[in-house]
Design an enzyme around this catalytic site. Structure first.
Site, mmCIF file in Angstrom:
data_model
loop_
_atom_site.group_PDB
_atom_site.id
_atom_site.type_symbol
_atom_site.label_atom_id
_atom_site.label_comp_id
_atom_site.label_asym_id
_atom_site.label_seq_id
_atom_site.Cartn_x
_atom_site.Cartn_y
_atom_site.Cartn_z
ATOM 1 N N TYR A 163 -4.220 0.469 3.551
ATOM 2 C CA TYR A 163 -5.242 -0.449 3.436
ATOM 3 C C TYR A 163 -5.772 -1.167 4.315
ATOM 4 O O TYR A 163 -6.939 -1.720 4.434
ATOM 5 C CB TYR A 163 -4.265 -1.791 2.538
ATOM 6 N N GLY A 164 -5.245 -1.011 5.730
ATOM 7 C CA GLY A 164 -5.615 -1.640 6.880
ATOM 8 C C GLY A 164 -7.022 -1.508 7.304
ATOM 9 O O GLY A 164 -7.636 -2.229 8.027
ATOM 10 N N CYS B 273 2.981 -7.311 1.679
ATOM 11 C CA CYS B 273 1.799 -6.361 2.560
ATOM 12 C C CYS B 273 1.254 -7.775 3.366
ATOM 13 O O CYS B 273 0.535 -8.320 2.442
ATOM 14 C CB CYS B 273 1.025 -5.813 1.589
ATOM 15 N N CYS C 268 2.741 -6.331 9.988
ATOM 16 C CA CYS C 268 2.605 -5.151 8.942
ATOM 17 C C CYS C 268 4.174 -4.850 8.256
ATOM 18 O O CYS C 268 4.874 -4.372 9.446
ATOM 19 C CB CYS C 268 2.094 -3.999 9.478
ATOM 20 N N THR C 269 4.314 -4.772 7.018
ATOM 21 C CA THR C 269 5.530 -4.533 6.806
ATOM 22 C C THR C 269 6.021 -3.198 6.923
ATOM 23 O O THR C 269 7.309 -2.791 6.763
ATOM 24 C CB THR C 269 5.732 -4.675 5.137
ATOM 25 N N HIS C 270 5.087 -2.136 7.229
ATOM 26 C CA HIS C 270 5.662 -0.699 7.566
ATOM 27 C C HIS C 270 6.316 -0.929 8.943
ATOM 28 O O HIS C 270 7.152 0.046 9.061
ATOM 29 C CB HIS C 270 4.419 0.116 7.887
ATOM 30 N N THR D 295 -1.666 -7.208 4.958
ATOM 31 C CA THR D 295 -3.098 -6.849 4.795
ATOM 32 C C THR D 295 -3.548 -7.446 3.384
ATOM 33 O O THR D 295 -4.636 -8.187 3.206
ATOM 34 C CB THR D 295 -3.037 -5.278 4.656
ATOM 35 N N SER E 59 0.949 -1.184 -0.199
ATOM 36 C CA SER E 59 0.046 0.159 0.043
ATOM 37 C C SER E 59 0.990 1.387 0.103
ATOM 38 O O SER E 59 0.283 2.259 -0.286
ATOM 39 C CB SER E 59 -0.823 -0.101 1.169
HETATM 40 N N1 DGL Z 1 2.145 -2.683 4.872
HETATM 41 C C1 DGL Z 1 0.875 -3.061 4.950
HETATM 42 C C2 DGL Z 1 0.940 -4.563 5.667
HETATM 43 O O1 DGL Z 1 1.899 -5.361 5.687
HETATM 44 C C3 DGL Z 1 -0.308 -2.276 5.044
HETATM 45 C C4 DGL Z 1 -0.539 -0.999 5.854
HETATM 46 C C5 DGL Z 1 -1.664 -0.574 5.299
HETATM 47 O O2 DGL Z 1 -1.643 0.171 4.504
HETATM 48 O O3 DGL Z 1 -2.699 -0.368 6.400
HETATM 49 O O4 DGL Z 1 -0.281 -5.014 6.214
#
Ligand code: DGL
Length: 274
Positions: free
Chosen positions: A38-39, A69, A180-182, A71, A7
């Protein structure tokens, strides 16, 4: 070429490990910053975006896809594998299985997004691996937005993370899953907060699944392309559906390297280069 999607900039935490595993392979990365986060979106909406992005990455020459990601994997992995049966697709899931094997206190914290927690895929993961442990979950509302704004070490992010982590630490969590990859981009801050906590467990382990996903990507790449010559280019092509200048600055901040970023534009369900 390997196509990678997220995302936003979160998937760069996976891209850096894929690059280390496969330095000779070209990468195309799409950050759907027009739709981040996206979450908090519906699974159907994320499925639709993911399909459009995979079509775009295939059009750029990608031979395999990594859904970097959690999500989007939770919402769309099965759908994508059905729509693109010829394309190997690597997905992600919160590392509940290794966390359950690792914890000594029997208490595991999972930081993910609401979308991941609400998905049937996550329910199945819990069913299979979390029967004998206690899992404390937090959807970290607002955290993805702060990271997208480059706030990975500031006061607001520290306050939010302290609010999320304090009850987990007080309950005896000794293993924390970054689902979550962030979130790997705030791992130094998490480590600092845990070290300052009155309830600091010893040892305390943070699990980032990105290295394992990168190893899996290398296996899938080699199974499918080992007989072919490596890509003509080992370049990294970054695309965003948001602001390319901002994304380039953020990428420099997060990865410590300068990349050019190109723009891609949504036209209905179709994503095209600008
Ligand atoms: N980086 C994403 C994940 O691994 C999504 C974060 C988002 O857009 O909410 O879930």
């Amino acid at each position: 070429m390997i196509g990678i999607l997220d995302s936003g900039v979160g998937g760069l935490s996976v891209l850096r490990h894929i690059r280390a595993q496969l330095p000779d392979v070209g990468l195309a990365y799409l950050a759907d910053q027009a739709h981040v986060p996206y979450g908090t979106r519906s699974l159907a909406e994320i499925r639709q975006f993911s399909e459009g992005i995979v079509r775009f990455l295939l059009a750029q020459g990608s031979q395999i896809i990594v859904v970097a990601c959690n999500t989007a994997s939770a919402a769309a992995l099965t759908h994508l594998r059905g729509v693109f049966p010829q394309t190997p697709i690597v997905g992600m899931e919160p590392a509940v299985k290794p966390a359950a094997a690792h914890t000594r206190t029997g208490k595991v914290g999972v930081l993910a997004t609401a979308g991941t927690f609400e998905s049937p895929r996550y329910a199945s993961l819990m069913q299979r691996y979390a029967q004998n442990i206690e899992v404390l979950e937090d959807p970290c509302l607002g955290l993805v937005g702060l990271i997208e704004a480059g706030n990975v070490a500031g006061r607001e992010t520290a306050v939010l993370l302290r609010t999320i982590l304090s009850p987990m630490l007080a309950a005896g969590v000794d293993t924390l899953v970054l689902g979550c990859t962030h979130y790997p981009f705030v791992e130094p801050l998490i480590t600092q907060i845990v070290a300052q906590s009155a309830h600091k467990p010893d040892p305390f382990t943070i699990i980032d699944p990105a290295p394992a996903v990168a190893r899996q990507t290398r296996r899938v790449w080699q199974e499918n392309h080992s007989t072919q010559a490596p890509c003509a280019t080992n370049e990294v092509h970054l695309f965003t559906t948001g602001n390319a200048v901002q994304m380039a600055a953020l990428t420099k901040q997060l990865l410590g390297e300068t990349f050019q970023v190109e723009t891609a534009v949504w036209q209905g369900d179709i994503l095209i280069p600008a």
